[in-house]
Design an enzyme around this catalytic site. Structure first.
Site, mmCIF file in Angstrom:
data_model
loop_
_atom_site.group_PDB
_atom_site.id
_atom_site.type_symbol
_atom_site.label_atom_id
_atom_site.label_comp_id
_atom_site.label_asym_id
_atom_site.label_seq_id
_atom_site.Cartn_x
_atom_site.Cartn_y
_atom_site.Cartn_z
ATOM 1 N N ASP A 96 -30.628 32.690 48.626
ATOM 2 C CA ASP A 96 -30.166 32.374 47.342
ATOM 3 C C ASP A 96 -28.928 31.470 47.715
ATOM 4 O OD1 ASP A 96 -32.063 33.773 46.020
ATOM 5 O OD2 ASP A 96 -30.984 35.550 46.529
ATOM 6 N N LEU A 128 -35.676 46.600 47.717
ATOM 7 C CA LEU A 128 -34.985 46.229 49.066
ATOM 8 C C LEU A 128 -36.033 46.027 50.260
ATOM 9 C CD1 LEU A 128 -32.026 48.884 48.827
ATOM 10 C CD2 LEU A 128 -32.376 46.733 47.912
ATOM 11 N N MET A 170 -31.014 43.852 43.226
ATOM 12 C CA MET A 170 -31.847 44.396 42.056
ATOM 13 C C MET A 170 -33.004 45.154 42.577
ATOM 14 S SD MET A 170 -31.890 40.925 39.458
ATOM 15 C CE MET A 170 -33.075 39.964 40.241
ATOM 16 N N GLY A 177 -34.392 41.606 54.252
ATOM 17 C CA GLY A 177 -32.893 40.724 54.047
ATOM 18 C C GLY A 177 -31.941 41.340 53.445
ATOM 19 N N HIS A 178 -32.189 42.595 52.584
ATOM 20 C CA HIS A 178 -31.198 43.421 51.945
ATOM 21 C C HIS A 178 -30.618 44.214 52.998
ATOM 22 C CE1 HIS A 178 -33.676 42.839 48.267
ATOM 23 N NE2 HIS A 178 -32.386 42.489 47.918
ATOM 24 N N GLN A 197 -26.688 30.404 44.678
ATOM 25 C CA GLN A 197 -26.042 31.906 43.969
ATOM 26 C C GLN A 197 -24.878 31.933 44.911
ATOM 27 O OE1 GLN A 197 -27.937 35.372 42.660
ATOM 28 N NE2 GLN A 197 -27.592 35.989 44.810
HETATM 29 O O1 PAF Z 1 -29.647 38.177 44.254
HETATM 30 C C1 PAF Z 1 -29.675 38.997 43.444
HETATM 31 O O2 PAF Z 1 -30.569 40.103 43.766
HETATM 32 C C2 PAF Z 1 -28.953 39.134 42.076
HETATM 33 O O3 PAF Z 1 -29.086 37.585 41.438
HETATM 34 C C3 PAF Z 1 -27.664 39.676 42.027
HETATM 35 C C4 PAF Z 1 -26.656 39.061 43.081
HETATM 36 C C5 PAF Z 1 -27.934 41.256 42.581
HETATM 37 C C6 PAF Z 1 -27.236 39.855 40.640
HETATM 38 O O4 PAF Z 1 -28.216 40.371 39.662
#
Ligand code: PAF
Length: 293
Positions: free
Chosen positions: A150, A33, A30, A36-37, A153
């Protein structure tokens, strides 16, 4: 590195890469960044030949009183990070690209979404699984990369992919932490310097839990109680949940046997932070046997 703002542009670039025999990796984000990203993008560039980073603040995963409007957005910095980390394409669609009409088709994973964050964020995981399905359909990656930070998730997405026979692999990468232990998160930007200090209590509570489990404690109520005590040191901390759950079913457990997921959500001031660790209990006899070997 290319930038695609529409599904059509993204598909065009990705199909050229696929036609050239490249292995496609997707890092769904999202934006905003951070380290982690970067670790996800680097893992993706190591395993794939063409890496797509999607940047989309997905409205359907935010509740009406959540931070959709103020969620940090920094396109310039995101583009630099993607370029430096070796991404090939940023897919950054508008909301109207992703949700063209009133959305009446949803992807829902039962059971695994009922506990932990699912209890406090109704509809959140439905939004996540729906947007990830869309992203998987648009990009058609060989591998998609998610963070262990997450944890729920990642488990939900893995199950969705298995249950719906989606032709891709999900790779889950370790949580990246600041040197002092705070899990890196886009929402850390909301914390004042005072709150940033209080947020350290989260990783300290995990350290205490790990210490107790190492010393032989397996009773989850007791472990959670000791974590609560640590977090309660901050008057700014409001605990949403601290749970110890089965790593596959995400159901609460009473006594640790083998591996367990310790997960929490805590508001520091108005910032909601989540974090987790996996702990494993080994009976003393097993530990001794291992040492003897
Ligand atoms: O983890 C995230 O940033 C969001 O939940 C994702 C996986 C990009 C879905 O919008």
């Amino acid at each position: 590195m290319e930038l695609a703002g529409t599904i059509r542009q993204a598909r065009k670039s990705i199909s050229a890469a696929r036609a050239a025999g490249k292995r496609i990796g997707l890092v769904p984000t999202m934006g905003a960044l951070h380290a982690g990203h970067i670790s996800l993008i680097e893992e993706a560039t190591g395993r794939c030949d063409y890496v797509v980073v999607s940047i989309f603040v997905n409205p359907t995963q935010f509740g009406p009183s959540e931070d959709f409007d103020k969620y940090p957005r920094d396109v310039e910095s995101d583009m630099n990070i993607c370029r430096q980390s070796g991404a090939n394409l940023i897919f950054s669609p508008s909301a109207s690209q992703m949700y063209q009409k009133e959305n009446i088709t949803w992807v829902n994973v039962d059971k695994l979404t009922e506990n932990l964050c699912g209890r406090f964020r109704p509809g959140h995981f439905r939004g996540v699984t729906t947007v990830c399905t869309k992203l998987f359909n648009i990009v058609q990656p060989d591998i998609a990369f998610f963070g262990q930070k997450d944890a729920q998730q990642a488990i939900v997405i893995k199950r969705m992919v298995a249950d719906l026979n989606m032709p891709l692999q999900i790779v889950v990468c370790p949580t990246v932490r600041e040197p002092d232990g705070l899990a890196v998160s886009s929402r850390n930007k909301y914390l004042s310097p005072e709150e940033r200090k209080d947020a350290l209590l989260l990783s300290q509570s995990f350290a205490e839990c790990e210490r107790l489990v190492k010393a032989g404690e397996r009773n989850c109520k007791l472990l959670i109680g000791s974590m609560r005590k640590i977090i309660a040191q901050s008057s700014e901390a409001q605990i949403e949940y601290i749970s110890i759950v089965d790593t596959e079913t995400l159901a609460d457990i009473d006594v640790i046997e083998g591996e367990a997921l310790v997960a929490l959500a805590v508001k520091i001031g108005s910032t909601r932070l989540i974090d987790n660790i996996i702990i494993s209990y080994q009976p003393r006899s097993a530990r001794r046997t291992r040492n003897e070997i």
